[in-house]
Design an enzyme around this catalytic site. Structure first.
Site, PDB file in Angstrom:
ATOM      1  CG  HIS A   1       5.021  -9.082 -12.488  1.00  0.00           C
ATOM      2  ND1 HIS A   1       5.439 -10.107 -11.678  1.00  0.00           N
ATOM      3  CD2 HIS A   1       6.154  -8.455 -12.889  1.00  0.00           C
ATOM      4  CE1 HIS A   1       6.761 -10.106 -11.598  1.00  0.00           C
ATOM      5  NE2 HIS A   1       7.221  -9.105 -12.329  1.00  0.00           N
TER       6      HIS A   1
ATOM      7  CG  HIS B   1      -1.701 -10.854  -7.104  1.00  0.00           C
ATOM      8  ND1 HIS B   1      -2.911 -10.222  -7.287  1.00  0.00           N
ATOM      9  CD2 HIS B   1      -1.161 -10.300  -5.982  1.00  0.00           C
ATOM     10  CE1 HIS B   1      -3.102  -9.349  -6.314  1.00  0.00           C
ATOM     11  NE2 HIS B   1      -2.052  -9.370  -5.519  1.00  0.00           N
TER      12      HIS B   1
ATOM     13  NE  ARG C   1       6.758 -16.281  -5.396  1.00  0.00           N
ATOM     14  CZ  ARG C   1       6.438 -15.347  -4.479  1.00  0.00           C
ATOM     15  NH1 ARG C   1       5.559 -15.622  -3.533  1.00  0.00           N
ATOM     16  NH2 ARG C   1       6.993 -14.167  -4.504  1.00  0.00           N
ATOM     17  NE  ARG C   2      10.136 -16.078  -3.330  1.00  0.00           N
ATOM     18  CZ  ARG C   2       9.405 -16.058  -2.224  1.00  0.00           C
ATOM     19  NH1 ARG C   2       9.009 -17.176  -1.670  1.00  0.00           N
ATOM     20  NH2 ARG C   2       9.083 -14.919  -1.680  1.00  0.00           N
TER      21      ARG C   2
ATOM     22  CE1 TYR D   1      -3.790  -2.068  -0.331  1.00  0.00           C
ATOM     23  CE2 TYR D   1      -2.726  -3.392   1.344  1.00  0.00           C
ATOM     24  CZ  TYR D   1      -3.684  -3.243   0.360  1.00  0.00           C
ATOM     25  OH  TYR D   1      -4.518  -4.281   0.054  1.00  0.00           O
TER      26      TYR D   1
END
Lengths: 77, 588
Positions: B401, B399, B462-463, B252
């Site tokens: 990106h 998400h 991922r990763r 945020y």
């Protein structure tokens, strides 16, 4: 700038030359009409948001079929 | 933003005389210089980070492996840290310095203090960046291949952690600078409503002060002493929890400056006015309250945190949808107002009356559209049960990106086309290239992110440098995995080309000898002004206090439980990679 932001000018007084970032004119003052808060009804926004919520609902439904009914039980805990 | 040669300088200087007196550059040349300096660092980081991104996209899909797979995590760390820490935060600091000054209509209290926090942030960034880059040179014994999510047991060189701490302190000083500026304004404007942009800056910084407490404790109390070899390895779950205490609200911190631009700049560019000042204030207050007590939703699969605590985090997270949906309404209604003032009609026909030829408008509008899609995949991530389907898969990078990689990054790029001429006095080098660039980013992200989401549903992790396993077959719902890989790599290449075009366009703007014209800095007042909202919205102390109470409610029991469970320093924890051992041997 404080004056423009903090004072509640509910009547539209914002007409005039507007420019693109590179300086060319965006708005044609001749077709400009000033809309006040009372004159403006954001029905287009409502229409767009309804479309968005419809897409969301359809995607949730799609996910239910593909991910839950399409696979075995998900083990949690 | 270098100054061109003498003749060119004169051209621009004389052109500056043509700027209206209320131009930001004329009124606040010093703040303009600060913003230029912050943007320069942001854009350099953006360029390097984007290059690391395309290398990864080509590498993990097997399209082109230009680096050794062992170095993949160095590139991944650089990509993450440079883009989501350096690019975003330096850029937003520039936006906030501009917005706070513009809306309070007064400069910061002390020039020296302003440059001090700019320098502090820069020194911290340089230290962390050097530690990461040194990972590419094995002979140095320095590395920081710990990714953006830096928690134990992965260990980085102390320079990395100390650099991060210095950087965070720099951001705190920046926040203090903006509060001092506000307090100086308040002394002369008792009883006035806080100007909207300043209100947004202040609520965002209050949120940031609270959120960074987690990472400050993690880094200063645990990671720095551990990496120096003074203390044993800390409880990994504790450092993870402290990281995510900061790791979710930081999103945020990226997003709220984008919201500031959507609420205050986008309506002007669209030829309209902000629909509702009170709604904008409510949204920022909600973000202040709800951003932090949600971090545990990143830890749904962590053993050691009771399901009940995770459920509370999920509930808080779902409440966070509210300010984003309020934003969708307010921002779209504001640009619709512009379209109708420009002659737009009908339920959808008004869309044609928007200034689509302006890259600043189109970029921000496409960023908002992408954020709507990111909102959907975010709801999936946030749901405790559905999260298990996508956790640690490439869905998750797909998400973010959409969110930080497009809603934030594309908004920042689009806003640059509007803001850079205002802080340099120079004409945008090329509007058509800018327009092409923002559309190219959108298209590239459609390819890359959609492929990532679909790959995640098929279970691709991922990763991972080489997510190709002979014993495992990933099954997609539609299409083949090889086609997904190609789409991901193709999207990544388009994004990199778009990034290069952006940097070129902005760089040439900074050196452009043609003067910008008609760049007044006034923003139109809201249709529904601040007098139509309760004054309690401006009570920052009250909201900060409630935010702290919510954080205590959400985190005290889980943290107590984690420390009770395995202690602060459980026995048998080992660092990975053990970078400190060779260093100690050298000293001995």
């Amino acid at each position: 700038m404080t004056a423009t932001e903090a004072e509640a000018e509910t009547d539209s007084a914002v007409v005039g030359e507007e420019t693109y970032a590179d300086g060319t004119l965006v708005r044609d003052p001749d077709i400009e009409e000033s809309l006040s808060q009372d004159e403006y009804d954001p029905k287009g926004t409502l229409a767009l948001l309804l479309v968005y919520f419809l897409i969301l609902a359809l995607m949730w439904t799609y996910m239910y079929f593909v991910e839950f009914l399409g696979n075995g039980a998900t083990v949690i805990g | 933003m270098s100054t061109p040669g003498e003749t060119a300088g004169e051209t621009v200087d004389s052109a500056r005389e043509m700027l209206p007196d209320n131009s930001f550059l004329i009124q606040y040349p010093h703040v303009s210089r600060v913003v230029r300096s912050l943007f320069l660092t942001a854009f350099v980081a953006f360029g390097i980070g984007a290059f690391m991104g395309v290398l990864q996209a080509l590498h993990r899909t097997g399209v082109a492996r230009l680096v050794d797979s062992a170095d993949y995590y160095t590139l991944l760390t650089l990509h993450g840290v440079l883009l989501v820490i350096v690019f975003t935060i330096f850029f937003l600091a520039g936006v906030f310095a501009w917005a706070n000054t513009r809306s309070l209509d007064r400069p910061p209290v002390s020039k020296r203090f302003t440059w001090f926090w700019v320098a502090t942030m820069s020194v911290g960034t340089a230290m962390a960046g050097i530690a990461i880059l040194a990972g590419l040179i094995p002979s140095t014994d320095i590395s920081a291949d710990v990714l953006f999510t830096f928690y134990a047991p992965l260990q980085a060189h102390p320079i990395f952690y100390i650099g991060l701490a210095v950087f965070i302190i720099g951001t705190w000083l920046a926040g203090i600078d903006w509060f001092r500026q506000y307090l100086a304004w308040r002394r002369e404007n008792a009883g006035e409503r806080i100007p909207l942009q300043s209100f947004m800056v202040l609520t965002t910084m209050l949120m940031w002060f609270i959120a960074t407490m987690g990472v400050a404790v993690e880094v200063v109390v645990f990671l720095i002493p551990w990496s120096l070899g003074i203390m044993p390895a800390p409880n990994p779950l504790l450092t993870r929890t402290l990281f995510w205490f900061f790791g979710h609200p930081v999103v945020y911190f990226w997003l709220m400056p984008a919201y500031l631009l959507w609420y205050t700049v986008l309506p002007k560019i669209a030829g309209g006015r902000l629909f509702s000042d009170p709604l904008a204030r409510v949204v920022f207050v909600l973000f202040l309250l709800l951003s932090t007590p949600v971090g545990i939703h990143h830890q749904y699969v962590d053993p050691g945190i009771a399901e009940g605590f995770k459920f509370i985090a999920m509930t808080n997270t779902m409440f966070l949808l509210l300010p984003s949906l309020l934003t969708a309404f307010t921002v779209v209604a504001s640009i619709e107002h512009g379209a109708r003032q420009r002659g737009g009609t009908g339920y959808f026909g008004w869309l044609k009356a928007l200034p689509w030829r302006d890259p600043a408008f189109t970029g921000m509008a496409l960023a908002g559209l992408m954020f709507a899609a990111g909102g959907f995949s975010g709801m999936i991530n946030a749901g405790m049960n559905i999260n298990y389907l996508v956790h640690n898969t490439i869905w998750v990078p797909g998400h973010f990106h959409l969110t930080v990689g497009t809603a934030v990054a594309l908004t920042f790029m689009a806003a640059s086309y509007w803001l850079v001429p205002r802080i340099t006095g120079r004409k945008l080098y090329s509007r058509p290239i800018g327009l092409f660039q923002v559309v190219l980013w959108f298209i590239g992200m459609v390819f890359m992110s959609a492929a990532m989401h679909r790959g995640g549903l098929a279970g691709i992790p991922r990763r991972t440098a080489e997510p190709q396993y002979p014993q495992v077959t990933f099954e997609t719902v539609a299409g083949s995995v090889s086609s997904l890989r190609l789409q991901l790599a193709f999207g990544g290449v388009l994004l990199f080309v778009s990034a290069l075009l952006f940097l070129m366009n902005v760089g040439l703007t900074a050196m452009n000898n043609k003067p910008a014209r008609n760049l007044d800095s006034a923003l139109p007042p809201a249709l529904s002004g601040p007098d139509q909202s309760p004054t309690v919205l401006d009570n920052l102390k009250l909201w900060a206090l409630i935010a702290v109470v919510l954080v205590i409610l959400a985190y005290s029991l889980p943290l107590y439980s984690i420390v009770q469970g395995a202690g602060l320093y459980p026995a048998g924890q080992e660092a990975s990679p053990a970078v400190i051992a060779p260093l100690l041997e050298v000293i001995a």
